[in-house]
Structure formats: structure tokens, C-alpha cells
Design a protein around this motif. Structure first.
Motif, PDB file in Angstrom:
ATOM      1  N   GLN A  95      75.188  16.219   2.313  1.00 11.66           N
ATOM      2  CA  GLN A  95      76.030  17.255   2.863  1.00 11.66           C
ATOM      3  C   GLN A  95      77.017  16.673   3.864  1.00 11.66           C
ATOM      4  O   GLN A  95      78.194  17.031   3.883  1.00 11.66           O
ATOM      5  CB  GLN A  95      75.140  18.286   3.548  1.00 11.66           C
ATOM      6  CG  GLN A  95      75.875  19.558   3.738  1.00 11.66           C
ATOM      7  CD  GLN A  95      75.046  20.558   4.476  1.00 11.66           C
ATOM      8  OE1 GLN A  95      73.960  20.258   4.972  1.00 11.66           O
ATOM      9  NE2 GLN A  95      75.560  21.751   4.552  1.00 11.66           N
ATOM     10  N   GLU A  96      76.508  15.739   4.684  1.00 11.45           N
ATOM     11  CA  GLU A  96      77.397  15.137   5.665  1.00 11.45           C
ATOM     12  C   GLU A  96      78.434  14.252   4.986  1.00 11.45           C
ATOM     13  O   GLU A  96      79.617  14.312   5.286  1.00 11.45           O
ATOM     14  CB  GLU A  96      76.589  14.323   6.673  1.00 11.45           C
ATOM     15  CG  GLU A  96      77.471  13.847   7.805  1.00 11.45           C
ATOM     16  CD  GLU A  96      76.666  13.230   8.923  1.00 11.45           C
ATOM     17  OE1 GLU A  96      76.446  13.920   9.921  1.00 11.45           O
ATOM     18  OE2 GLU A  96      76.282  12.065   8.785  1.00 11.45           O
ATOM     19  N   LYS A  97      77.944  13.462   4.015  1.00 10.35           N
ATOM     20  CA  LYS A  97      78.832  12.532   3.335  1.00 10.35           C
ATOM     21  C   LYS A  97      79.956  13.266   2.604  1.00 10.35           C
ATOM     22  O   LYS A  97      81.088  12.837   2.596  1.00 10.35           O
ATOM     23  CB  LYS A  97      78.003  11.698   2.347  1.00 10.35           C
ATOM     24  CG  LYS A  97      78.569  10.323   2.080  1.00 10.35           C
ATOM     25  CD  LYS A  97      77.645   9.524   1.163  1.00 10.35           C
ATOM     26  CE  LYS A  97      76.318   9.160   1.788  1.00 10.35           C
ATOM     27  NZ  LYS A  97      75.422   8.447   0.868  1.00 10.35           N
ATOM     28  N   ALA A 142      70.493  16.734   3.317  1.00 13.67           N
ATOM     29  CA  ALA A 142      71.166  16.630   4.611  1.00 13.67           C
ATOM     30  C   ALA A 142      72.173  15.481   4.609  1.00 13.67           C
ATOM     31  O   ALA A 142      73.295  15.632   5.094  1.00 13.67           O
ATOM     32  CB  ALA A 142      70.135  16.448   5.721  1.00 13.67           C
ATOM     33  N   SER A 143      71.797  14.334   4.040  1.00 12.81           N
ATOM     34  CA  SER A 143      72.709  13.191   4.090  1.00 12.81           C
ATOM     35  C   SER A 143      73.899  13.397   3.158  1.00 12.81           C
ATOM     36  O   SER A 143      75.028  13.070   3.499  1.00 12.81           O
ATOM     37  CB  SER A 143      71.963  11.893   3.766  1.00 12.81           C
ATOM     38  OG  SER A 143      71.721  11.806   2.396  1.00 12.81           O
TER      39      SER A 143
END
Lengths: 340, 341
Positions: free
Chosen positions: B207-209, B204-205
Motif C-alpha cells: 500500500q505504501e509502495k 501494508a508494505s
């Protein structure tokens, strides 16, 4: 036996436990390379009860199940079953006890002989233990196949002709055909598809009622263990972290490891997409199992509640109340914090 | 028209009417006219049981299917037509703009190369980085996926890492060339539950980054629930339900989705009751056989289900279900309750 009856029997104290394990230790290797897979585990199991054993891979839960049945011989400790210490029994005497205790494995494709028909596989325990032969054996086999939801026609078929779920039914029939009292189920649903898992869980419950079975149910799936078991035993690196009645699990579990396991269970209906977290926050590494055991609580390196004494002294398994025991130095404080 | 252009620009992956068969004596269809799309930065969760075709779909997008596979339909990946691309262009794409991670990192990592070397190899192939610059980038990537002492770990071999660390190393390799799409095929299945949660957080992290889109393939509804924006449920080679994650999980429209969700016990639910199992098992037939493939196991089946294959029909609110009964106001859970009373 119903849950209430089990609890009543346990509370009144007039029923001796079917199984009583005291300080059981299983070691592999020797000398300085000795590896302790099970480390001084003790528990009792009442007739008709299901004890769920939960923990992550490598925690010793499978070794525990095998050592109870003497498929692996414990290095120390007692395994009292039907009044005998199995750990002290030799070949012939142990074989005489085998039909009272059986095992269901994770993968039926590897636990059933592919060259034997289902009928051959199910007749073998009857022959080995001198229970029945010929037409009587066939009748017992057919009854058992019917009990696990298969038809008598399955008797002439080979393992490859069945789906995974059906084959696990065959493996269950194989375990139960000699009418054991104690059955160790080692991840019996883990290799099955989700939609079929529920069928096998339901079947195991039905068979327990019908044949008065006592189960040790080993799994990594907390939701399934809680559903099926009367009591749950949480293992970490070969030791018991906590043991408590299933209905108290979500509310009363005190060991930080049990709480971590509980928080890792996600219910699809209520789970929402996770918010991204800084990578550093997710970097906690699970420690590798050390060959040389460190002092203190094994969970200490991962524990957010650890104090200096946790790293130096091994916490004993203490009874909190009734049938709930926990191995944590700080359980009293954690219980007070939870109550506040 | 303008909206369509916008959509195409934002589309990372578009699969249209993809059919896949495997030829062995006769052709067995494993995917029957599957369509799906993933937008920039979006996660599509693809759920289904073993043999439903979800991994085949992931591999088809990367053109990683065995030689006896036949493919028909269209796969548009970052604007390019995958099925007509030559092998050289395809190789540039794999591990570059599109990366894949697998269930078992031990079989995807090279056991005789250090993990640092495996990452620099990808960097050398797809970016201009060489030598020290590539090594420095590899260490940075290992740090990004939460591996402690990354400079030391870069010199270790896969067997020296725990299962969770191996999965992190594989993710580092996958994101090394800034992919626009990550195909994650059961990335948490082989891991312990507490490690699973860590890997899902990591994905999740990242993917955002990196604003990367993800096709997350799993049999585990709860894992999918924790990463997906949208979910597509597959059964026997077809998508049977699709929609935004939360409404689909809370209020499933297809009897199969509903059955899957009902068959798992809840950690705060009733104990020692009968679980609502789906009867029977997946039939071994070809995915393109007539009628609804879930019909033999379905408690709601009507005569029509046996002869006509239902379309994946719009049921409102951006949702679709492949069921003759499904509509804006028909739900299997409610129907089961009214049947019981």
C-alpha cells in the motif's frame, strides 16, 4: 471441578487420570506413501480438566481428537480410558464405551441430520445406549435442552429453523444427553459469529461445572484456548511441541513455535496499524507437510533459533518443571535467555 | 468551497446513501443508506458479522452484485459515477484502477491456468504489455508479493501452492495494473494465524509502495486494527460507528462495537471467567425497518430506540455513532460500570 481442585488432584497423585494417551500414532495411506498425521503423541487428562489443543491447519489436531474417540483407529499406541485400552477394543465393546465419550463438531449444520427434529436427534443416543425411552427420554431431552439454554419447544423443530449459535447449542445437547465423561470439542466456535462465540464458550464452561465434564478443546484460536483450558498442548506437524498450564502460556512458553503463535495474536484494543516492512522480510514460506518425514525437528526450517543438531536429531518431549513439557533441543538456553 | 474541491480531488471512493436490496418474492433491503469515503492512500476497515452487508457493499462498488439486486444512491469511484457507467467502462475499471481480492483464492484463481498466465492476462487487458514484457512484469510482481523463485512459480498452477502463497498470487494479480483502490474482502480469514500476519504485513508494505487506497472488509477486529486508518462498523445493513481506528478500538462509542470487543478473550486477560457475550443473535428483518436494529440485543436500550432509527451522528473528534445515547461523553463501557455499581 474448579481449576484449583484439578491441580490439587493432579498434584496429590491419588486420582488416576481419566484418559491416558501413550505414543499414539495415526497414519494414512500405506507403503512409501504413508502419511503420519499424528506422530507418537502422549498426554494425560485428569477428571474435570480441559486440555486445549492448538496448532495450525494440517497439524493433526482434529485427527488426534478423532483417534482418541476411535472414530479413526490409531496405527500405534495406547488410549487408556476408564481402565481400558480403547485402541484394542473391537466393535461391540467399543460401542459399549461410546456413551462415555462424545464429540462436538465445528459446523452443526453438517453434524446434525436436517430431516430429523431436534427431539429425534437427542432421543437417538438414549435409545442406542439403552438409557431411556418414551416419556422418560422426553423428560431427559427437555432437561438437556434447558441446560443448553433452549426451551422444550425446540424439540419439535428442525435444524434449518435455528440460527448458527442456537444450532451449536443443539449439537452440544446431542453430545451431552447420554451424560458422557469425556467430550472432544473440535473448533466448536469457529463457524460462529464473534458475538455468538462468547455465548458458546460461556455455555461450555457452565456445562463442565454442572456435569463434571472433561474436555479436549481443539482450536486454532490461542486466546479462546487459553481462556477455557487448564492446560494447552501445542501441536506442529503431528507432534507435540509443548504442553503447559494455560496460566503460564504467555510468560513461560519456551518452544519457538509457541512463541510465534503467541506473537501472532493481536489484541484489537492495543493493536496499531502495522508499519510496512520490506516484502522479503515477510516471505518466509510455511513448508508443506512432507510425505517422507525428514530427520530432526519439524519446526527447524522456520525456526530462528535452529542449530545444526535441530536438523538431524528429533528433540524429545522433556519435562521442564511440574506440568510443563517442551520438545526443543535448546529450551534450557532459551529459558536462560528469557530470564536474563 | 475550495476545501470541498480539495477533498474531491483526493477522494478515491465516495459512497453516498447507498441502499441495496435483493428481490426474491419481495424486496429485502440489505444495505440501508450507507455513506462512506476513502481518500488517496487511505485504508478504511469495514467490520461486521456475517450477513451485515459488508461484502455486499464491496461488491456494489465493483458492480458485481447478482441480477436481482436493486441499487439506489451514489457511488463515485475516481470521479466516475459507478451506477450510471456502461458495462464496457466498468470492465475497464475492474482489475485496472480498482482491484479486488477475496477470502478464498482457490475460487478466485483459474485452476487450469498457471499463475503467471493469469497475471499476464490482466496485464494484456489493462496495459499495453504483451509477450515477454508481460511475462517479465508478472515475475516481478510475484517477487514483489514475496514469492520465492518467482520465475519458476509463474509456471505453477494454483493447486501447487500453499494457501498463503495462493493469497500472495491473487494479490500480485490484483496489483498488476497499479490500482488506485484495492477492495480486500476477508483476505486473511481462511489463513493460519502466522500466515495472516505475513499477508497483513505484505498489504501494508504494498500500500505504501503503490500509494493505493484500500477497503479492508473483515469480521476480525484485530486484523482490521492492524491495517486500517479509519474503521466503519456495520450492523444489519447500516454503519453504526465510524472513526479513526485507534480511538474507536480503545474507546468504542456504540454498544455493538463495545460488545464485539468485549466478547473476545484476551491472551493476557483473566482465564475461565465469564466472557461478556452479546445476548441473542442478529434478527433476520429488513435493514430499513423502523427503530435501531441492535435494540433487541442492547443492554442500554430506551423506549425511543424501538420507534425511531437513530442517525449516524457526529459525536466529536471526527467520530460518529448511530445511537441515541452516544455523545461526546457517553461511552457504553463506562455506562455499564455505573449500572453495575
Amino acid at each position: 471441578m474448579t481449576a484449583a481442585a484439578v491441580m490439587q488432584a493432579a498434584a496429590s497423585g491419588d486420582t488416576a487420570p481419566l484418559l491416558s494417551v501413550n505414543g499414539m500414532t495415526v497414519e494414512f495411506g500405506s507403503g512409501r506413501k504413508t502419511f503420519r498425521a499424528v506422530d507418537g503423541v502422549s498426554f494425560e487428562l485428569m477428571r474435570g480438566e480441559t486440555l486445549g489443543v492448538i496448532g495450525e491447519s494440517g497439524c493433526g489436531k482434529t485427527t488426534l481428537g478423532r483417534a482418541v474417540l476411535q472414530l479413526l483407529r490409531p496405527s500405534a499406541g495406547q488410549v487408556l480410558f476408564r481402565g481400558r485400552d480403547l485402541a484394542r477394543l473391537g466393535g461391540a465393546e467399543l460401542r459399549g464405551m461410546r456413551h462415555h465419550m462424545q464429540m462436538i463438531f465445528q459446523d452443526p449444520r453438517s453434524s446434525l441430520d436436517p430431516r430429523w427434529t431436534v427431539g429425534d436427534t437427542l432421543r437417538e443416543p438414549l435409545a442406542v445406549h439403552g438409557i431411556a425411552s418414551g416419556a422418560t427420554a422426553d423428560r431427559i431431552v427437555d432437561e438437556m435442552l434447558e441446560a443448553v439454554g433452549l426451551t422444550a419447544a425446540a424439540r419439535k423443530r428442525y435444524p434449518h429453523e435455528f440460527s448458527g449459535g442456537q444450532l451449536q447449542r443443539v449439537a452440544i445437547a446431542r453430545a451431552l444427553v447420554a451424560r458422557p465423561e469425556l467430550v472432544v470439542c473440535d473448533e466448536p466456535t469457529a463457524s460462529l459469529d464473534v458475538s455468538v462465540q462468547a455465548q458458546v464458550v460461556n455455555l461450555l464452561s457452565e456445562l463442565q461445572e454442572r456435569f463434571g465434564l472433561t474436555y479436549i478443546f481443539i482450536s486454532h484460536d490461542l486466546a479462546i484456548v487459553r481462556h477455557l483450558a487448564h492446560r494447552v498442548m501445542v501441536m506442529y506437524f503431528g507432534r507435540v511441541a509443548e504442553i503447559l498450564p494455560s496460566e503460564d502460556l504467555a510468560r513461560a512458553a519456551r518452544h519457538p513455535y509457541t512463541r510465534t503463535l503467541l506473537s501472532a495474536v493481536r489484541d484489537p484494543a492495543t493493536t496499531v496499524k502495522r508499519r510496512p516492512q520490506p516484502a522479503e522480510a515477510t516471505a518466509a514460506e510455511a513448508p508443506q507437510l512432507p510425505i517422507l518425514r525428514p530427520q530432526g525437528c519439524y519446526y527447524e526450517p522456520r525456526c530462528t533459533h535452529a542449530e545444526p543438531r535441530c536438523g538431524s536429531a528429533t528433540p524429545p518431549l522433556e519435562t521442564m518443571e511440574g506440568r510443563h513439557s517442551v520438545a526443543c533441543h535448546r529450551w534450557r538456553e532459551l529459558a536462560r535467555e528469557a530470564a536474563a | 468551497m475550495e476545501r470541498r474541491d480539495d477533498r474531491e480531488r483526493d477522494e478515491v471512493l465516495a459512497v453516498e446513501d447507498l441502499s441495496v436490496g435483493f428481490v426474491q418474492d419481495e424486496t429485502r433491503t440489505v444495505l440501508a443508506r450507507v455513506s462512506l469515503s476513502i481518500g488517496r492512500g487511505e485504508t478504511l476497515g469495514l467490520v461486521g458479522e456475517s450477513g451485515c452487508g459488508k461484502s455486499t457493499l464491496g461488491r456494489a462498488v465493483m458492480r458485481l452484485l447478482p441480477a436481482n439486486a436493486t441499487m439506489d444512491g451514489r457511488i463515485r469511484l475516481l470521479g466516475a459515477d459507478v451506477l450510471s457507467m456502461d458495462e464496457r467502462a466498468m470492465r475497464r475499471l475492474r482489475g485496472g484502477a480498482v482491484a479486488m481480492i477475496f477470502q478464498n483464492p482457490m475460487s478466485a484463481l483459474n485452476p487450469v491456468l498457471t499463475i503467471g498466465r493469469q497475471i499476464t492476462e490482466a496485464l494484456e487487458t489493462h496495459t499495453g504489455l504483451r509477450g515477454r514484457a508481460a511475462t517479465a512484469r508478472a515475475v516481478e510482481l510475484l517477487h514483489m508479493v514475496g514469492i520465492s523463485r518467482p520465475a519458476d512459480r509463474a509456471h505453477e498452477y494454483p493447486h501447487q501452492l500453499s494457501g498463503g502463497m495462493r493469497q500472495r498470487a491473487m494479490i500480485a494479480m490484483a496489483i498488476s495494473c497499479d490500482p488506485k483502490l484495492l477492495i480486500a474482502d476477508e483476505p486473511t480469514t481462511a489463513l493460519d494465524v502466522t500466515v495472516q500476519a505475513q499477508i497483513l504485513d505484505l498489504l501494508a508494505s504494498l500500500q505504501e509502495k503503490l500509494s493505493m487506497a484500500m477497503l479492508f472488509i473483515s469480521h476480525d477486529m484485530s486484523a482490521v486494527a492492524s491495517v486500517a486508518d479509519r474503521i466503519a462498523v456495520m450492523y444489519a445493513g447500516r454503519i453504526v460507528e465510524e472513526g479513526a481506528a485507534a480511538p474507536l478500538l480503545r474507546d468504542p462509542a456504540h454498544p455493538y462495537t463495545s460488545g464485539l470487543l468485549n466478547s473476545v478473550p484476551h491472551v493476557d486477560g483473566a482465564r475461565r471467567t465469564r466472557l461478556q457475550a452479546i445476548p441473542g443473535s442478529v434478527s433476520a428483518g429488513s435493514a430499513d425497518a423502523a427503530g435501531c436494529s441492535f435494540r433487541p440485543r442492547c443492554g442500554f436500550a430506551i423506549a425511543r430506540c424501538a420507534v425511531e432509527t437513530p442517525p449516524l451522528a457526529d459525536i466529536g473528534a471526527g467520530r460518529a455513532a448511530r445511537c441515541w445515547l452516544a455523545s461526546a461523553d457517553w461511552r457504553p463501557a463506562a455506562a455499564a460500570r455505573s449500572m453495575a455499581t
